[in-house]
Design a protein around this motif. Sequence first.
Motif, PDB file in Angstrom:
ATOM      1  N   PRO A   1       0.813  -1.224   0.000  1.00 26.54           N
ATOM      2  CA  PRO A   1       0.000   0.000   0.000  1.00 26.54           C
ATOM      3  C   PRO A   1       0.846   1.273   0.000  1.00 26.54           C
ATOM      4  CG  PRO A   1      -0.816  -1.563   1.617  1.00 26.54           C
ATOM      5  CD  PRO A   1       0.491  -2.099   1.138  1.00 26.54           C
ATOM      6  N   GLY A   2       2.034   1.207   0.581  1.00 26.40           N
ATOM      7  CA  GLY A   2       2.905   2.383   0.634  1.00 26.40           C
ATOM      8  C   GLY A   2       3.838   2.496  -0.549  1.00 26.40           C
ATOM      9  N   GLY A   3       3.695   1.612  -1.553  1.00 31.21           N
ATOM     10  CA  GLY A   3       4.584   1.617  -2.712  1.00 31.21           C
ATOM     11  C   GLY A   3       5.519   0.424  -2.689  1.00 31.21           C
ATOM     12  N   PRO A   4       6.580   0.451  -3.509  1.00 30.30           N
ATOM     13  CA  PRO A   4       7.501  -0.688  -3.577  1.00 30.30           C
ATOM     14  C   PRO A   4       8.271  -0.892  -2.270  1.00 30.30           C
ATOM     15  CG  PRO A   4       7.749   0.742  -5.495  1.00 30.30           C
ATOM     16  CD  PRO A   4       6.913   1.488  -4.498  1.00 30.30           C
TER      17      PRO A   4
ATOM     18  N   THR B   1      11.478   3.275  16.634  1.00 26.90           N
ATOM     19  CA  THR B   1      10.616   2.424  17.452  1.00 26.90           C
ATOM     20  C   THR B   1       9.442   3.251  17.976  1.00 26.90           C
ATOM     21  OG1 THR B   1      12.524   1.130  18.128  1.00 26.90           O
ATOM     22  CG2 THR B   1      10.535   0.876  19.433  1.00 26.90           C
ATOM     23  N   PRO B   2       8.186   2.803  17.813  1.00 23.80           N
ATOM     24  CA  PRO B   2       7.806   1.575  17.111  1.00 23.80           C
ATOM     25  C   PRO B   2       7.829   1.774  15.595  1.00 23.80           C
ATOM     26  CG  PRO B   2       5.840   2.678  17.853  1.00 23.80           C
ATOM     27  CD  PRO B   2       7.007   3.495  18.372  1.00 23.80           C
ATOM     28  N   SER B   3       7.942   0.677  14.873  1.00 19.95           N
ATOM     29  CA  SER B   3       7.974   0.732  13.420  1.00 19.95           C
ATOM     30  C   SER B   3       7.031  -0.332  12.870  1.00 19.95           C
ATOM     31  CB  SER B   3       9.401   0.474  12.928  1.00 19.95           C
ATOM     32  OG  SER B   3       9.448   0.503  11.527  1.00 19.95           O
ATOM     33  N   PHE B   4       6.248   0.049  11.870  1.00 22.57           N
ATOM     34  CA  PHE B   4       5.238  -0.876  11.347  1.00 22.57           C
ATOM     35  C   PHE B   4       5.191  -0.815   9.825  1.00 22.57           C
ATOM     36  CE2 PHE B   4       3.728   0.483  15.538  1.00 22.57           C
ATOM     37  CZ  PHE B   4       3.585  -0.739  16.185  1.00 22.57           C
ATOM     38  N   TRP B   5       4.964  -1.995   9.234  1.00 25.43           N
ATOM     39  CA  TRP B   5       4.670  -2.016   7.807  1.00 25.43           C
ATOM     40  C   TRP B   5       3.233  -1.510   7.612  1.00 25.43           C
ATOM     41  CZ3 TRP B   5       8.857  -2.957   5.071  1.00 25.43           C
ATOM     42  CH2 TRP B   5       9.837  -3.825   5.551  1.00 25.43           C
ATOM     43  N   PRO B   6       2.956  -0.775   6.540  1.00 27.70           N
ATOM     44  CA  PRO B   6       1.568  -0.352   6.288  1.00 27.70           C
ATOM     45  C   PRO B   6       0.646  -1.553   6.159  1.00 27.70           C
ATOM     46  CG  PRO B   6       3.092   0.835   4.854  1.00 27.70           C
ATOM     47  CD  PRO B   6       3.893  -0.243   5.524  1.00 27.70           C
ATOM     48  N   SER B   7      -0.491  -1.511   6.813  1.00 28.47           N
ATOM     49  CA  SER B   7      -1.448  -2.610   6.726  1.00 28.47           C
ATOM     50  C   SER B   7      -2.116  -2.624   5.353  1.00 28.47           C
ATOM     51  CB  SER B   7      -2.520  -2.481   7.809  1.00 28.47           C
ATOM     52  OG  SER B   7      -1.957  -2.612   9.090  1.00 28.47           O
ATOM     53  N   GLY B   8      -2.442  -3.815   4.895  1.00 22.58           N
ATOM     54  CA  GLY B   8      -3.151  -3.936   3.622  1.00 22.58           C
ATOM     55  C   GLY B   8      -2.650  -5.099   2.797  1.00 22.58           C
ATOM     56  N   ASP B   9      -2.958  -5.043   1.510  1.00 17.13           N
ATOM     57  CA  ASP B   9      -2.623  -6.124   0.576  1.00 17.13           C
ATOM     58  C   ASP B   9      -1.287  -5.850  -0.110  1.00 17.13           C
ATOM     59  OD1 ASP B   9      -5.047  -7.418   1.109  1.00 17.13           O
ATOM     60  OD2 ASP B   9      -6.103  -6.240  -0.416  1.00 17.13           O
ATOM     61  N   TYR B  10      -0.499  -6.924  -0.266  1.00 16.25           N
ATOM     62  CA  TYR B  10       0.808  -6.855  -0.908  1.00 16.25           C
ATOM     63  C   TYR B  10       0.888  -7.892  -2.025  1.00 16.25           C
ATOM     64  CZ  TYR B  10       2.676  -4.046   2.991  1.00 16.25           C
ATOM     65  OH  TYR B  10       2.923  -3.058   3.919  1.00 16.25           O
TER      66      TYR B  10
ATOM     67  N   ARG C   1       0.214 -13.231  -3.409  1.00 16.53           N
ATOM     68  CA  ARG C   1      -0.369 -12.134  -2.642  1.00 16.53           C
ATOM     69  C   ARG C   1      -0.345 -12.474  -1.148  1.00 16.53           C
ATOM     70  NH1 ARG C   1      -2.964  -8.586  -6.089  1.00 16.53           N
ATOM     71  NH2 ARG C   1      -2.958  -9.349  -8.258  1.00 16.53           N
ATOM     72  N   PHE C   2      -0.155 -11.446  -0.332  1.00 14.75           N
ATOM     73  CA  PHE C   2      -0.216 -11.631   1.110  1.00 14.75           C
ATOM     74  C   PHE C   2      -0.722 -10.339   1.754  1.00 14.75           C
ATOM     75  CE2 PHE C   2       4.023  -9.989   0.238  1.00 14.75           C
ATOM     76  CZ  PHE C   2       4.278  -9.102   1.272  1.00 14.75           C
ATOM     77  N   THR C   3      -1.043 -10.429   3.019  1.00 11.07           N
ATOM     78  CA  THR C   3      -1.559  -9.270   3.739  1.00 11.07           C
ATOM     79  C   THR C   3      -0.712  -8.973   4.962  1.00 11.07           C
ATOM     80  OG1 THR C   3      -3.077 -10.633   5.046  1.00 11.07           O
ATOM     81  CG2 THR C   3      -3.933  -9.707   2.986  1.00 11.07           C
ATOM     82  N   ILE C   4      -0.760  -7.744   5.397  1.00  7.37           N
ATOM     83  CA  ILE C   4      -0.110  -7.329   6.638  1.00  7.37           C
ATOM     84  C   ILE C   4      -1.151  -6.611   7.491  1.00  7.37           C
ATOM     85  CG2 ILE C   4       1.526  -5.666   7.624  1.00  7.37           C
ATOM     86  CD1 ILE C   4       3.506  -6.443   5.544  1.00  7.37           C
ATOM     87  N   GLY C   5      -1.135  -6.955   8.776  1.00  6.88           N
ATOM     88  CA  GLY C   5      -2.092  -6.345   9.692  1.00  6.88           C
ATOM     89  C   GLY C   5      -3.362  -7.155   9.790  1.00  6.88           C
ATOM     90  N   ASP C   6      -4.365  -6.550  10.401  1.00  8.90           N
ATOM     91  CA  ASP C   6      -5.645  -7.237  10.626  1.00  8.90           C
ATOM     92  C   ASP C   6      -6.407  -7.418   9.334  1.00  8.90           C
ATOM     93  OD1 ASP C   6      -5.054  -7.276  13.316  1.00  8.90           O
ATOM     94  OD2 ASP C   6      -6.055  -5.347  13.690  1.00  8.90           O
TER      95      ASP C   6
END
Length: 317
Positions: free
Chosen positions: A254-257, A284-293, A312-317
């Motif tokens: 979601p945040g780009g490449p 810290t803290p550091s997080f990958w943007p949630s969504g579809d990859y 395809r995979f997802t990150i977060g809820d």
Amino acid sequence: MSLAAPAAAGVPVFNLPLECEPGVDCFIQNYIDADPGAGAADYTCGPLTYDGHKGIDLAIPDMAAMKRGVNVIAAAPGTVTKVRNFVPDRRSPSDPLSDMNGRECGNGVEISHGGGWTSKYCHMKQYSITMRQGQKVAKGTVMGQVGLTGRTQFPHVHMSVYKDGNLVDPFNPSGIVSCDPRPASDSLWQDPPAYLPGGIVNMGTTSKLPKFEAARMGMVQASSFPADAPMLVLWVQAFGVRDGDRLEMKILGPGGPVIDDVVDLTREQARAFRYLGKRQTETTPSFWPSGDYVSSVRHMRGDSEIDYREQRFTIGD
């Protein structure tokens, strides 16, 4: 040799001996060595073989696929003449090869097609073979499953065809050694499988540095990750690699490449394993943007695309 002529003359016409889709969930790793000398070349003069190889190795992606079960089928009708079913599967492709003297084929089946024609199928899974000596089989009859028995380092079925005890290449039954393109009719295949000059065996995304052995086992991939995963790593295993090939590897979120790079391959390899990764930032803290990859790998040779895969995979809820 035409496809109609062999049937009229009693020459068998074969199908591939696996229930799979070539180029998707199986591929031909090695062809018969057509070079009569000390070198090695497949029937197209390509490198997908090794010196003295006497069969066609139809491989599946990994041990996970083997454990799920891939059926080995009779490539042509006939009568079962030999069966071996007791050789244990090795636990992984890297396990030392024990004494295979006389059992190089592992578990297998031999079929007589009449007129001096036979076919042989090797490396099948222990106790998976349902055939018995003297049993008649139709084309497509399930005989057992792909295994890791005998002298092999990857799960596959090794198929050989013989006429009066002499090896015959179903892709090149005339035995003419030539680098010119061969007509599809000059084969013993009902539907001649396309020649794949290389490609992607398997690929995946993980949150830690992968190991080749784990990739070969089919255990290094996931469909979701937590937002605080320490890293994202894209890995790929390719076959038929040549000097000058390249792998275009990308993870897009979601945040780009996240990853967008090219891996140059600098030597000929039957199989090559590569990976690229990116760690979380030091804040810290550091997080990958949630969504579809989407993870993708493109196997290139010059300007030609050899293969392309994505997951395809997802990150977060």
